[in-house]
Design a protein around this motif. Structure first.
Motif, PDB file in Angstrom:
ATOM      1  N   GLY A   3      13.705   2.762  -1.064  1.00 18.23           N
ATOM      2  CA  GLY A   3      14.328   3.572   0.041  1.00 18.23           C
ATOM      3  C   GLY A   3      14.239   5.275  -0.353  1.00 18.23           C
ATOM      4  O   GLY A   3      14.628   5.590   1.065  1.00 18.23           O
ATOM      5  N   ASP A   4      13.598   5.566  -1.481  1.00 17.99           N
ATOM      6  CA  ASP A   4      13.421   7.191  -1.353  1.00 17.99           C
ATOM      7  C   ASP A   4      12.082   7.192  -0.708  1.00 17.99           C
ATOM      8  O   ASP A   4      11.107   7.289  -0.955  1.00 17.99           O
ATOM      9  N   ASP A   5      12.295   8.405   0.008  1.00 14.08           N
ATOM     10  CA  ASP A   5      11.014   8.998   0.716  1.00 14.08           C
ATOM     11  C   ASP A   5       9.905   9.231   0.057  1.00 14.08           C
ATOM     12  O   ASP A   5       8.613   8.962   0.345  1.00 14.08           O
ATOM     13  N   SER A   6      10.127   9.334  -1.455  1.00 10.96           N
ATOM     14  CA  SER A   6       9.176  10.534  -2.821  1.00 10.96           C
ATOM     15  C   SER A   6       8.055   9.274  -2.706  1.00 10.96           C
ATOM     16  O   SER A   6       8.165   9.945  -3.043  1.00 10.96           O
ATOM     17  N   VAL A   7       8.890   8.232  -3.076  1.00 12.07           N
ATOM     18  CA  VAL A   7       7.953   6.443  -3.531  1.00 12.07           C
ATOM     19  C   VAL A   7       7.759   5.921  -2.223  1.00 12.07           C
ATOM     20  O   VAL A   7       7.102   5.012  -2.968  1.00 12.07           O
ATOM     21  N   TYR A   8       7.605   6.830  -1.137  1.00 13.77           N
ATOM     22  CA  TYR A   8       6.829   5.812  -0.057  1.00 13.77           C
ATOM     23  C   TYR A   8       5.107   5.643  -1.004  1.00 13.77           C
ATOM     24  O   TYR A   8       4.586   6.714  -0.512  1.00 13.77           O
ATOM     25  N   THR A   9       4.990   4.493  -0.172  1.00  8.34           N
ATOM     26  CA  THR A   9       3.497   3.991  -0.490  1.00  8.34           C
ATOM     27  C   THR A   9       2.989   4.662   1.205  1.00  8.34           C
ATOM     28  O   THR A   9       4.039   4.414   2.172  1.00  8.34           O
ATOM     29  N   LEU A  10       1.743   4.549   1.109  1.00 13.80           N
ATOM     30  CA  LEU A  10       0.965   5.170   2.186  1.00 13.80           C
ATOM     31  C   LEU A  10       1.280   4.251   3.378  1.00 13.80           C
ATOM     32  O   LEU A  10       1.675   4.697   4.820  1.00 13.80           O
ATOM     33  N   GLY A  22       8.293  -1.523  -9.801  1.00 19.08           N
ATOM     34  CA  GLY A  22       8.610  -2.746  -9.027  1.00 19.08           C
ATOM     35  C   GLY A  22       8.200  -2.464  -7.894  1.00 19.08           C
ATOM     36  O   GLY A  22       8.170  -4.148  -6.967  1.00 19.08           O
ATOM     37  N   ALA A  23       7.225  -1.717  -7.071  1.00 17.65           N
ATOM     38  CA  ALA A  23       6.822  -2.182  -5.847  1.00 17.65           C
ATOM     39  C   ALA A  23       5.885  -3.011  -6.346  1.00 17.65           C
ATOM     40  O   ALA A  23       4.798  -4.402  -5.308  1.00 17.65           O
ATOM     41  N   ALA A  24       5.066  -2.389  -6.936  1.00 19.93           N
ATOM     42  CA  ALA A  24       3.871  -3.397  -7.720  1.00 19.93           C
ATOM     43  C   ALA A  24       4.259  -4.471  -8.228  1.00 19.93           C
ATOM     44  O   ALA A  24       3.167  -5.896  -8.665  1.00 19.93           O
ATOM     45  N   LEU A  25       5.391  -5.405  -8.944  1.00 24.86           N
ATOM     46  CA  LEU A  25       5.190  -6.490  -9.819  1.00 24.86           C
ATOM     47  C   LEU A  25       5.019  -7.605  -9.757  1.00 24.86           C
ATOM     48  O   LEU A  25       4.684  -8.170  -9.828  1.00 24.86           O
ATOM     49  N   PRO A  26       5.621  -8.102  -7.976  1.00 22.38           N
ATOM     50  CA  PRO A  26       5.715  -9.101  -7.412  1.00 22.38           C
ATOM     51  C   PRO A  26       3.959  -9.533  -7.081  1.00 22.38           C
ATOM     52  O   PRO A  26       3.792 -10.803  -6.976  1.00 22.38           O
ATOM     53  N   ASP A  77      -0.123  -3.828   1.056  1.00 19.80           N
ATOM     54  CA  ASP A  77       1.392  -4.712   1.382  1.00 19.80           C
ATOM     55  C   ASP A  77       2.130  -3.325   2.497  1.00 19.80           C
ATOM     56  O   ASP A  77       2.334  -1.933   1.829  1.00 19.80           O
ATOM     57  N   PHE A  78       2.956  -4.014   3.599  1.00 24.04           N
ATOM     58  CA  PHE A  78       4.147  -3.701   3.841  1.00 24.04           C
ATOM     59  C   PHE A  78       5.252  -3.631   3.832  1.00 24.04           C
ATOM     60  O   PHE A  78       6.491  -2.888   3.332  1.00 24.04           O
ATOM     61  N   TYR A  90       1.952  10.136  -0.685  1.00 26.69           N
ATOM     62  CA  TYR A  90       1.871   8.865  -0.184  1.00 26.69           C
ATOM     63  C   TYR A  90       0.814   7.818  -0.757  1.00 26.69           C
ATOM     64  O   TYR A  90       0.857   6.922  -1.380  1.00 26.69           O
ATOM     65  N   PHE A  91      -0.154   8.441  -0.050  1.00 25.34           N
ATOM     66  CA  PHE A  91      -1.439   8.497  -0.878  1.00 25.34           C
ATOM     67  C   PHE A  91      -1.262   8.167  -2.636  1.00 25.34           C
ATOM     68  O   PHE A  91      -2.175   7.447  -3.253  1.00 25.34           O
ATOM     69  N   LYS A  92      -1.000   9.159  -3.546  1.00 29.62           N
ATOM     70  CA  LYS A  92      -1.263   9.259  -5.058  1.00 29.62           C
ATOM     71  C   LYS A  92       0.241   7.920  -5.229  1.00 29.62           C
ATOM     72  O   LYS A  92       0.024   7.044  -6.226  1.00 29.62           O
TER      73      LYS A  92
END
Length: 276
Positions: free
Chosen positions: A218-225, A142-146, A209-210, A71-73
């Motif tokens: 939606g995928d656990d492998s791409v979750y942020t911290l 997509g998480a960083a785009l906005p 950002d949360f 998640y840190f990465k």
């Protein structure tokens, strides 16, 4: 008169202490809660700050329950994209708005000001539709785009560029420098302090950002911290000590990042205030 001045100072310091307690109190409580062991009554009345049974087990359990390093990465990647986008985008936009003349310039500035007045939550649906349409749903990009270019950062850079004397560019223009040469060699070195402020704002905003990552990932492998730490809460019971340990883990990179850049940050804020 002397007594009045002393009384005024006492009131000012008392107000400062009160605001300090209000601001630092929750953070201090989370920090001490993260180190409280099973022998500490976290619901004691009156509450106590310092742990009676200090332990590091809460941090160890947090690393055991969730893949913190993964998640840190992911958070680091999102923050890096946001920082790069804001530095490049806000610097170019700020220079154009401050130094160039073009049709509709006032309208563009008005739109940027208006964007700052709109609550971010009202844009979530449209943002989600756009990101999903271009195929970036459930991705770090997509998480960083906005947050790729903040209106606030554009205005900060515009203010910084506006404070540069026009004579510097005019002299370079006489010497044969083109637009890009004047931009990179004359103007950008003058606003490095403000660019550092933009870097810190972008990093902290992306890292903390949360809501948006929670919606788009939606995928656990791409979750942020920040999203991944939500897994520390069970469906039926949650341990406040464990959650506090998770928040402290998420806070450490921000503190380190700010300590590294704090000198440039305050220098940038000071220079921006003088130029403005």
């Amino acid at each position: 008169m002397h007594n009045k001045s002393i009384g005024g100072k006492v009131l000012r310091y008392a107000a400062l202490c009160l605001f300090f307690i209000i601001l630092i109190g929750p953070l201090l409580w989370q920090l001490t809660l993260a180190f409280k062991g099973k022998g500490d009554d976290i619901y004691a009345v009156p509450p106590y700050v310092f742990p009676k049974d200090p332990t590091f087990d809460n941090f160890i359990e947090a690393f055991t329950r969730i893949p913190v390093l993964s998640y840190f990465k992911n958070s680091l990647i999102v923050a890096a994209i946001s920082v790069c986008g804001n530095v490049v985008g806000s610097t170019l936009a700020g220079y154009a708005l401050a130094r160039l003349k073009f049709y509709g310039k006032k309208i563009v500035i008005l739109v940027i000001f208006s964007a700052m007045l709109i609550p971010a939550e009202t844009l979530l649906i449209s943002q989600f539709i756009i990101v999903k349409t271009i195929g970036l749903q459930n991705s770090l990009l997509g998480a960083a785009l906005p947050g790729l270019c903040s209106a606030m950062n554009v205005l900060l850079m515009m203010n910084a560029f506006s404070g540069i004397p026009l004579e510097l560019e005019e002299a370079a223009k006489v010497d044969g420098a083109n637009l890009w040469q004047r931009f990179f060699n004359i103007c950008v070195p003058q606003v490095k302090g403000t660019m550092t402020v933009v870097v810190i704002f972008a990093f902290v905003g992306a890292w903390n950002d949360f809501l948006w990552p929670l919606i788009i990932l939606g995928d656990d492998s791409v979750y942020t911290l920040t999203v991944g730490l939500n897994r520390l809460k069970n469906q039926f019971v949650s341990d406040p000590r464990l959650i506090a340990a998770g928040t402290v883990i998420a806070l450490v990179p921000i503190v380190i990042f700010f300590l590294i850049f704090q000198r440039y940050f305050f220098r940038g804020v000071e220079s921006g205030g003088i130029k403005g």
